[in-house]
Design a protein around this motif. Structure first.
Motif, PDB file in Angstrom:
ATOM      1  N   GLY A 102       0.799  -1.216   0.000  1.00 49.24           N
ATOM      2  CA  GLY A 102       0.000   0.000   0.000  1.00 49.24           C
ATOM      3  C   GLY A 102       0.828   1.259   0.000  1.00 49.24           C
ATOM      4  N   LEU A 103       1.754   1.376  -0.944  1.00 48.13           N
ATOM      5  CA  LEU A 103       2.580   2.569  -1.047  1.00 48.13           C
ATOM      6  C   LEU A 103       2.558   3.089  -2.466  1.00 48.13           C
TER       7      LEU A 103
ATOM      8  N   SER B 141       1.989   6.648   1.580  1.00 47.38           N
ATOM      9  CA  SER B 141       1.019   5.563   1.588  1.00 47.38           C
ATOM     10  C   SER B 141       0.032   5.778   0.446  1.00 47.38           C
ATOM     11  N   ALA B 142      -0.418   4.686  -0.123  1.00 46.86           N
ATOM     12  CA  ALA B 142      -1.371   4.776  -1.225  1.00 46.86           C
ATOM     13  C   ALA B 142      -2.671   5.402  -0.751  1.00 46.86           C
TER      14      ALA B 142
ATOM     15  N   THR C 289      -6.992  -1.447   5.139  1.00 49.32           N
ATOM     16  CA  THR C 289      -6.309  -0.237   5.610  1.00 49.32           C
ATOM     17  C   THR C 289      -7.151   1.037   5.572  1.00 49.32           C
ATOM     18  N   LEU C 290      -8.167   1.103   4.706  1.00 49.14           N
ATOM     19  CA  LEU C 290      -8.906   2.354   4.539  1.00 49.14           C
ATOM     20  C   LEU C 290     -10.395   2.269   4.872  1.00 49.14           C
TER      21      LEU C 290
ATOM     22  N   LEU D  51      -7.267   8.296   2.882  1.00 48.81           N
ATOM     23  CA  LEU D  51      -5.915   7.858   3.222  1.00 48.81           C
ATOM     24  C   LEU D  51      -5.948   7.145   4.556  1.00 48.81           C
ATOM     25  N   ARG D  52      -4.879   6.455   4.844  1.00 47.50           N
ATOM     26  CA  ARG D  52      -4.819   5.644   6.065  1.00 47.50           C
ATOM     27  C   ARG D  52      -4.922   6.528   7.308  1.00 47.50           C
TER      28      ARG D  52
END
Length: 188
Positions: A3-4, A14-15, A53-54, A65-66
Motif C-alpha cells: 500500500g505505497l 502511503s497509497a 487499511t482504509l 488515506l490511512r
C-alpha cells in the motif's frame, strides 16, 4: 500488494483510495480483455488491502488515506467523501469496483461492502447536487446489475475468440466479461 505509492523506484507516501480504486478498475478491465486470471487475482488482493487499511468499520465507506492518529495538519487527516471532482469520487468508484469483484469472483462479501458503502453516503447526496453523478451510477449499477457474460472454452479456439470478441464489442454499459480456459484452470 503493498500500500505505497512509488516514484522513481522509491516509496514516498502511503497509497490513497484513488490509487487502489483506479488501479483495481484497470486490472479488472485487463482481466476482461485478456482472460488472464493474474489480473483478477491482483485486483482482488489490491482491494483487500484497501478494505484492510482504509475501510471505516464504524461508519462504512472508505477513508481517502490511512488514518494516522499522530498526523498533524488538515491535509494529513483522512476524510470520506462521495463528491465528484474533476474525476469520479473514489468512494463511488470503490462501490462499482466492489460490485464488479463480487460478480467476477462470486464472493458476496464484496457486494455487501458495496451496499454498506452506498448506504453510508445515502443521506448526504442532496448537499452535493450534481456532483454525485458517480455515486448515482454506482447505486444504479448496484440495484440493477449489468450484463455478465461468462465464456468457457480454449482461448486459442476460433469459436471462443469469436464469442469473446462479439461480447466485448456489444454495447452494454457496465457489462462484465469473463473468459475461462479449462486447460488453464488451477485445481481447487
Amino acid at each position: 500488494v503493498v500500500g505505497l505509492a512509488f516514484a522513481e523506484g522509491k516509496a514516498h507516501v502511503s497509497a490513497l483510495l484513488d490509487d487502489y480504486v483506479w488501479v483495481t478498475a484497470a486490472l479488472l478491465h485487463a482481466f476482461q480483455v485478456t482472460g488472464e486470471t493474474r489480473y483478477l487475482a491482483t485486483a482482488r488482493a489490491l482491494m483487500e488491502t484497501a478494505l484492510r487499511t482504509l475501510w471505516d468499520d464504524a461508519g462504512g465507506g472508505f477513508f481517502d488515506l490511512r488514518p494516522d492518529p499522530t498526523a498533524l495538519g488538515p491535509l494529513q487527516r483522512p476524510s470520506k467523501s462521495i463528491e465528484d471532482t474533476s474525476i469520479p469520487s473514489p468512494n463511488a468508484m470503490a462501490a462499482i469496483v466492489l460490485d464488479q469483484l463480487a460478480a467476477l469472483t462470486n464472493e458476496p462479501r464484496y457486494q455487501q461492502r458495496a451496499e454498506r458503502l452506498l448506504e453510508a453516503f445515502a443521506g448526504r447526496t442532496p448537499e452535493f447536487g450534481r456532483f454525485v453523478a458517480a455515486y448515482a451510477l454506482a447505486v444504479d449499477l448496484h440495484l440493477h446489475p449489468p450484463a455478465h457474460a461468462v465464456i468457457i472454452g480454449p482461448q486459442s479456439d476460433a469459436r471462443t475468440q469469436a464469442l469473446w470478441g462479439a461480447v466485448l464489442g456489444a454495447f452494454r454499459p457496465g457489462k462484465l466479461v469473463a473468459v475461462y480456459d479449462p486447460a488453464l484452470a488451477k485445481p481447487t
